[in-house]
Design a protein around this motif. Structure first.
Motif, PDB file in Angstrom:
ATOM      1  N   VAL A   1       3.343  19.636  -5.750  1.00 31.73           N
ATOM      2  CA  VAL A   1       2.041  19.368  -5.124  1.00 31.73           C
ATOM      3  C   VAL A   1       1.536  17.994  -5.546  1.00 31.73           C
ATOM      4  CG1 VAL A   1      -0.362  20.113  -4.952  1.00 31.73           C
ATOM      5  CG2 VAL A   1       1.473  21.808  -4.946  1.00 31.73           C
ATOM      6  N   GLY A   2       1.775  17.660  -6.839  1.00 35.83           N
ATOM      7  CA  GLY A   2       1.363  16.344  -7.311  1.00 35.83           C
ATOM      8  C   GLY A   2       2.073  15.217  -6.601  1.00 35.83           C
ATOM      9  N   LEU A   3       3.357  15.404  -6.306  1.00 37.74           N
ATOM     10  CA  LEU A   3       4.102  14.386  -5.567  1.00 37.74           C
ATOM     11  C   LEU A   3       3.540  14.218  -4.164  1.00 37.74           C
ATOM     12  CD1 LEU A   3       7.758  15.247  -6.687  1.00 37.74           C
ATOM     13  CD2 LEU A   3       6.353  13.308  -7.405  1.00 37.74           C
ATOM     14  N   LEU A   4       3.241  15.335  -3.524  1.00 41.98           N
ATOM     15  CA  LEU A   4       2.642  15.259  -2.190  1.00 41.98           C
ATOM     16  C   LEU A   4       1.278  14.563  -2.243  1.00 41.98           C
ATOM     17  CD1 LEU A   4       3.524  18.843  -0.888  1.00 41.98           C
ATOM     18  CD2 LEU A   4       4.612  16.690  -0.231  1.00 41.98           C
ATOM     19  N   LEU A   5       0.533  14.886  -3.305  1.00 42.43           N
ATOM     20  CA  LEU A   5      -0.787  14.272  -3.470  1.00 42.43           C
ATOM     21  C   LEU A   5      -0.656  12.774  -3.682  1.00 42.43           C
ATOM     22  CD1 LEU A   5      -3.857  14.708  -3.765  1.00 42.43           C
ATOM     23  CD2 LEU A   5      -3.488  15.066  -6.208  1.00 42.43           C
ATOM     24  N   ALA A   6       0.333  12.369  -4.491  1.00 38.95           N
ATOM     25  CA  ALA A   6       0.532  10.942  -4.752  1.00 38.95           C
ATOM     26  C   ALA A   6       0.892  10.201  -3.477  1.00 38.95           C
ATOM     27  CB  ALA A   6       1.619  10.764  -5.805  1.00 38.95           C
ATOM     28  N   GLU A   7       1.690  10.820  -2.619  1.00 40.97           N
ATOM     29  CA  GLU A   7       2.056  10.170  -1.357  1.00 40.97           C
ATOM     30  C   GLU A   7       0.831   9.929  -0.488  1.00 40.97           C
ATOM     31  OE1 GLU A   7       4.931  12.613   0.463  1.00 40.97           O
ATOM     32  OE2 GLU A   7       6.522  12.224  -1.005  1.00 40.97           O
ATOM     33  N   ARG A   8      -0.035  10.923  -0.416  1.00 39.46           N
ATOM     34  CA  ARG A   8      -1.229  10.776   0.415  1.00 39.46           C
ATOM     35  C   ARG A   8      -2.283   9.901  -0.274  1.00 39.46           C
ATOM     36  NH1 ARG A   8      -2.110  16.725   3.219  1.00 39.46           N
ATOM     37  NH2 ARG A   8       0.072  17.060   3.788  1.00 39.46           N
ATOM     38  N   ARG A   9      -2.237   9.855  -1.626  1.00 40.07           N
ATOM     39  CA  ARG A   9      -3.229   9.081  -2.355  1.00 40.07           C
ATOM     40  C   ARG A   9      -3.015   7.583  -2.180  1.00 40.07           C
ATOM     41  NH1 ARG A   9      -2.683  10.450  -8.137  1.00 40.07           N
ATOM     42  NH2 ARG A   9      -3.546  12.466  -7.550  1.00 40.07           N
ATOM     43  N   GLN A  10      -1.822   7.165  -1.902  1.00 41.19           N
ATOM     44  CA  GLN A  10      -1.549   5.736  -1.743  1.00 41.19           C
ATOM     45  C   GLN A  10      -2.385   5.133  -0.619  1.00 41.19           C
ATOM     46  OE1 GLN A  10       2.648   5.297  -1.234  1.00 41.19           O
ATOM     47  NE2 GLN A  10       3.144   5.730  -3.387  1.00 41.19           N
ATOM     48  N   GLY A  11      -2.397   5.828   0.503  1.00 43.09           N
ATOM     49  CA  GLY A  11      -3.226   5.336   1.608  1.00 43.09           C
ATOM     50  C   GLY A  11      -4.707   5.344   1.259  1.00 43.09           C
ATOM     51  N   LEU A  12      -5.143   6.386   0.532  1.00 43.36           N
ATOM     52  CA  LEU A  12      -6.547   6.458   0.121  1.00 43.36           C
ATOM     53  C   LEU A  12      -6.898   5.324  -0.834  1.00 43.36           C
ATOM     54  CD1 LEU A  12      -9.209   8.019   0.188  1.00 43.36           C
ATOM     55  CD2 LEU A  12      -8.355   9.432  -1.680  1.00 43.36           C
ATOM     56  N   LEU A  13      -5.994   5.048  -1.798  1.00 45.27           N
ATOM     57  CA  LEU A  13      -6.256   3.965  -2.744  1.00 45.27           C
ATOM     58  C   LEU A  13      -6.293   2.612  -2.043  1.00 45.27           C
ATOM     59  CD1 LEU A  13      -4.063   5.035  -5.797  1.00 45.27           C
ATOM     60  CD2 LEU A  13      -6.559   4.978  -5.660  1.00 45.27           C
ATOM     61  N   LEU A  14      -5.439   2.437  -1.067  1.00 49.55           N
ATOM     62  CA  LEU A  14      -5.455   1.191  -0.314  1.00 49.55           C
ATOM     63  C   LEU A  14      -6.790   1.008   0.407  1.00 49.55           C
ATOM     64  CD1 LEU A  14      -3.930  -1.304   0.642  1.00 49.55           C
ATOM     65  CD2 LEU A  14      -3.022   0.053   2.554  1.00 49.55           C
ATOM     66  N   GLY A  15      -7.283   2.076   1.026  1.00 48.32           N
ATOM     67  CA  GLY A  15      -8.581   1.993   1.700  1.00 48.32           C
ATOM     68  C   GLY A  15      -9.721   1.751   0.728  1.00 48.32           C
ATOM     69  N   ILE A  16      -9.683   2.434  -0.439  1.00 44.55           N
ATOM     70  CA  ILE A  16     -10.727   2.245  -1.448  1.00 44.55           C
ATOM     71  C   ILE A  16     -10.712   0.804  -1.970  1.00 44.55           C
ATOM     72  CG2 ILE A  16     -11.447   2.892  -3.768  1.00 44.55           C
ATOM     73  CD1 ILE A  16     -12.218   4.970  -1.758  1.00 44.55           C
ATOM     74  N   SER A  17      -9.509   0.273  -2.218  1.00 45.57           N
ATOM     75  CA  SER A  17      -9.407  -1.111  -2.697  1.00 45.57           C
ATOM     76  C   SER A  17      -9.953  -2.091  -1.682  1.00 45.57           C
ATOM     77  CB  SER A  17      -7.941  -1.442  -3.013  1.00 45.57           C
ATOM     78  OG  SER A  17      -7.426  -0.570  -3.996  1.00 45.57           O
ATOM     79  N   LEU A  18      -9.666  -1.833  -0.413  1.00 44.61           N
ATOM     80  CA  LEU A  18     -10.192  -2.708   0.633  1.00 44.61           C
ATOM     81  C   LEU A  18     -11.711  -2.638   0.678  1.00 44.61           C
ATOM     82  CD1 LEU A  18      -9.619  -4.608   2.992  1.00 44.61           C
ATOM     83  CD2 LEU A  18      -9.416  -2.594   4.480  1.00 44.61           C
ATOM     84  N   LEU A  19     -12.267  -1.433   0.541  1.00 43.98           N
ATOM     85  CA  LEU A  19     -13.733  -1.291   0.529  1.00 43.98           C
ATOM     86  C   LEU A  19     -14.338  -1.987  -0.687  1.00 43.98           C
ATOM     87  CD1 LEU A  19     -14.202   2.432   1.653  1.00 43.98           C
ATOM     88  CD2 LEU A  19     -14.733   0.370   2.957  1.00 43.98           C
ATOM     89  N   MET A  20     -13.673  -1.883  -1.843  1.00 47.61           N
ATOM     90  CA  MET A  20     -14.187  -2.573  -3.036  1.00 47.61           C
ATOM     91  C   MET A  20     -14.184  -4.075  -2.832  1.00 47.61           C
ATOM     92  SD  MET A  20     -12.601  -0.478  -6.269  1.00 47.61           S
ATOM     93  CE  MET A  20     -13.149   1.199  -6.657  1.00 47.61           C
ATOM     94  N   LEU A  21     -13.136  -4.596  -2.229  1.00 44.86           N
ATOM     95  CA  LEU A  21     -13.070  -6.026  -1.966  1.00 44.86           C
ATOM     96  C   LEU A  21     -14.176  -6.466  -1.017  1.00 44.86           C
ATOM     97  CD1 LEU A  21     -11.584  -8.695  -2.362  1.00 44.86           C
ATOM     98  CD2 LEU A  21     -10.099  -8.071  -0.453  1.00 44.86           C
ATOM     99  N   ILE A  22     -14.386  -5.684   0.038  1.00 46.79           N
ATOM    100  CA  ILE A  22     -15.467  -6.002   0.983  1.00 46.79           C
ATOM    101  C   ILE A  22     -16.821  -5.915   0.285  1.00 46.79           C
ATOM    102  CG2 ILE A  22     -16.620  -5.249   3.091  1.00 46.79           C
ATOM    103  CD1 ILE A  22     -13.890  -4.326   4.119  1.00 46.79           C
ATOM    104  N   GLY A  23     -16.999  -4.861  -0.541  1.00 50.89           N
ATOM    105  CA  GLY A  23     -18.276  -4.708  -1.259  1.00 50.89           C
ATOM    106  C   GLY A  23     -18.521  -5.843  -2.230  1.00 50.89           C
ATOM    107  N   ALA A  24     -17.480  -6.275  -2.957  1.00 47.09           N
ATOM    108  CA  ALA A  24     -17.645  -7.391  -3.893  1.00 47.09           C
ATOM    109  C   ALA A  24     -17.994  -8.678  -3.157  1.00 47.09           C
ATOM    110  CB  ALA A  24     -16.360  -7.568  -4.709  1.00 47.09           C
ATOM    111  N   SER A  25     -17.356  -8.885  -1.999  1.00 50.90           N
ATOM    112  CA  SER A  25     -17.685 -10.074  -1.204  1.00 50.90           C
ATOM    113  C   SER A  25     -19.128 -10.014  -0.714  1.00 50.90           C
ATOM    114  CB  SER A  25     -16.727 -10.179  -0.013  1.00 50.90           C
ATOM    115  OG  SER A  25     -15.376 -10.279  -0.442  1.00 50.90           O
ATOM    116  N   GLY A  26     -19.551  -8.821  -0.287  1.00 54.39           N
ATOM    117  CA  GLY A  26     -20.940  -8.664   0.143  1.00 54.39           C
ATOM    118  C   GLY A  26     -21.912  -8.895  -0.994  1.00 54.39           C
ATOM    119  N   ALA A  27     -21.569  -8.409  -2.210  1.00 53.14           N
ATOM    120  CA  ALA A  27     -22.432  -8.620  -3.374  1.00 53.14           C
ATOM    121  C   ALA A  27     -22.545 -10.105  -3.696  1.00 53.14           C
ATOM    122  CB  ALA A  27     -21.875  -7.862  -4.579  1.00 53.14           C
ATOM    123  N   TRP A  28     -21.441 -10.820  -3.611  1.00 53.73           N
ATOM    124  CA  TRP A  28     -21.459 -12.263  -3.883  1.00 53.73           C
ATOM    125  C   TRP A  28     -22.325 -12.993  -2.856  1.00 53.73           C
ATOM    126  CZ3 TRP A  28     -19.562 -16.620  -1.249  1.00 53.73           C
ATOM    127  CH2 TRP A  28     -19.530 -17.803  -1.992  1.00 53.73           C
TER     128      TRP A  28
END
Length: 533
Positions: A165-192
């Motif tokens: 189950v953890g392996l399946l979760l890790a596979e799906r988490r990659q896409g989630l982490l990519l989206g979260i990282s993109l949102l953090m980058l956008i948020g940091a740019s907006g904060a600046w």
């Protein structure tokens, strides 16, 4: 400790909030994703167990007598191939004695089923369970196996371990982490960008600088004697200091309410600069200055300053000493003209004998005594001023005594003489006014220089002052003589303090007043006697 810049504070705050929010969201998403995966896997293994429980070969193996628990059996081989295709971690067939017929580990065939959660299945129930078995903690689906008569003859358990189950979760988490990282980058740019925008709005100043300037501005506006008003681009009053309220009338409040619209229109009638404009508002003559506030988009309001014209004129005269000089010279001129008329009359009458006696009398009674009284005053400005005050005293019929305890040399700076003239003039003038109406008015001025300090005493036999009057005597604008008075002693105090001296006032009701002043006195010329300075 060095303060962080506002832009850095805003960037850190906003970026931290974004990271914290997205981090919490990631945890919630991860938790929900794991729960969904476990539910999905539970439904899957439950369905597989139900389908496998209907297989004929499994029913035949459980119905055989004796039941064969052989790791090399055909049933186990088929079940293992099926397990690999289905992508589950185990498929276990067990009999009513909880003994395994199939298992991924050949050594576990024929051994007791582990987990302790199989009893309901052997009792005829189908369900999903989580328990720890030979392969670790796993999600298990149970289904009973029935014979042709509907009797439970065993059970089938299929399951996936939590590591899968953890392996399946890790596979799906990659896409989630990519989206979260993109949102953090956008948020940091907006904060600046937000930090830069706020910094530009604040003209590049830091909050501690702005707060300090606000406190300083409030202190300055409260201490100013000039009235200050400000209005924004929408015509709303944003600033009124106490002096402006006083100049515009008692109805004006510090928030601008109570100021008549006509007054505001008169003050802010245009958006162009206007300097030293003269206006009369509420019966008071004012000097008005107006300066527009220029913003990024042009005019954004105006600032107006107000001054009482009469007070400006009066203070200007007091500061320069013009009024004192003029008053003393006027008395001297009047006395001189009277004597000149007498002399001219005697000349026209050709009474030379009488003229000679009159001139001798003048020299014996007025000129010589007056010159003798100020003989020790070496500065001609101060000496002339004292002579003029003597003439003024005679005109007012006041006995004015000048006593020099020592020679008064000229000071090293001319500004000192002007301040002394203002100090002596104000004190003597107050004394003259204090003895007005007395039967035998007397005013005494004592001057002396000792050890680098000049001391002067002015006393009178006027009506004196009570204790409460003495406490307020030095306050500007406080006087018992009516409105527009009360500046003389306040100015004397200011001049004495500017010279680094001290002032003391003593008064008794019905007996008079004594004022003592001591100031440092630097002499322009040092006398030399027998080669010793």
């Amino acid at each position: 400790m060095k303060r962080l810049r506002l832009s850095a504070q805003i960037f850190i705050l906003v970026a931290s909030m974004i990271v914290l929010t997205l981090g919490v969201a990631l945890l919630l998403f991860n938790y929900q994703l794991r729960a969904n995966l476990e539910d999905t896997q539970g439904e899957r293994v439950m369905g597989l167990a139900t389908v496998l429980a209907d297989r004929s070969d499994i029913k035949a193996a459980l119905s055989a007598r004796p039941i064969v628990h052989d790791p090399d059996s055909a049933l186990r081989q088929q079940i293992e191939r099926l397990r690999e295709r289905l992508g589950v971690d185990f498929i276990t067939v067990m009999d009513l004695d909880h003994l395994r017929l199939t298992h991924p580990d050949p050594d576990e065939v024929g051994r007791h089923f582990r987990g302790g959660d199989e009893d309901p299945a052997l009792a005829g129930e189908s369900y999903v369970s989580r328990s720890e078995g030979t392969l670790g903690v796993s999600i298990r689906g149970f289904s009973p196996v029935f014979d042709a008569g509907g009797t439970v003859i065993g059970a089938v358990s299929t399951g996936v371990t939590l590591s899968r189950v953890g392996l399946l979760l890790a596979e799906r988490r990659q896409g989630l982490l990519l989206g979260i990282s993109l949102l953090m980058l956008i948020g940091a740019s907006g904060a600046w960008c937000l930090a830069r925008y706020i910094k530009r709005i604040l003209l590049g100043f830091e909050p501690h600088q702005i707060s300090q300037w606000v406190r300083e501005r409030q202190a300055m506006l409260s201490s100013l004697h000039e009235g200050v008003l400000a209005i924004n681009g929408e015509g709303e009053i944003t600033l009124v200091n106490p002096a402006a309220c006083q100049l515009l009338g008692s109805s004006a409040a510090e928030d601008g309410s109570g100021i008549p619209a006509a007054t505001l229109k008169e003050l802010f009638d245009s958006g162009v600069s206007s300097l030293d404009r003269r206006l009369t508002l509420n019966g008071r003559a004012l000097i008005v200055n107006r300066v527009p506030i220029r913003g990024e988009r042009g005019a954004d309001g105006s600032v107006v300053t107000l001054r009482d014209r009469s007070e400006v004129n009066r203070l200007a005269e007091e500061l320069t000493g013009v009024s004192r000089y003029a008053q003393a010279l006027r008395a001297s001129t009047h006395e001189f003209k009277n004597r000149l008329h007498v002399i001219l009359g005697l000349v026209q009458l050709r009474d030379l004998g009488r003229l000679e006696r009159y001139l001798r009398e003048l020299d014996d009674t007025l000129i010589a005594p007056a010159a003798a009284r100020i003989a020790g005053v070496r500065d001609p400005v101060l000496a002339g001023f004292l002579l003029a005050k003597g003439s003024e005293a005679r005109e007012r019929r006041v006995a004015f005594e000048i006593d020099l305890e020592s020679e008064i040399p000229a000071p090293d700076e001319s500004e000192t003489i002007h301040l002394l003239v203002s100090i002596i003039g104000n004190l003597v003038e107050n004394a003259f006014e204090a003895v007005a109406g007395r039967e035998a008015p007397q005013v005494s001025l004592t001057l002396g220089v000792d050890a680098g300090a000049l001391s002067l005493h002015v006393s009178d036999n006027g009506k004196g002052m009570a204790e409460d009057q003495q406490r307020l005597a030095m306050e500007q604008g406080v006087s018992s003589k009516g409105e527009g008075r009360g500046y003389g002693l306040a100015m004397v105090k200011t001049h004495v303090e500017s010279l680094g001296g001290s002032l003391a006032l003593y008064s008794t009701l019905g007996r008079g007043t004594l004022i003592e002043v001591t100031v440092p006195y630097a002499m322009a010329v040092t006398r030399v006697t027998d080669g010793v300075t």
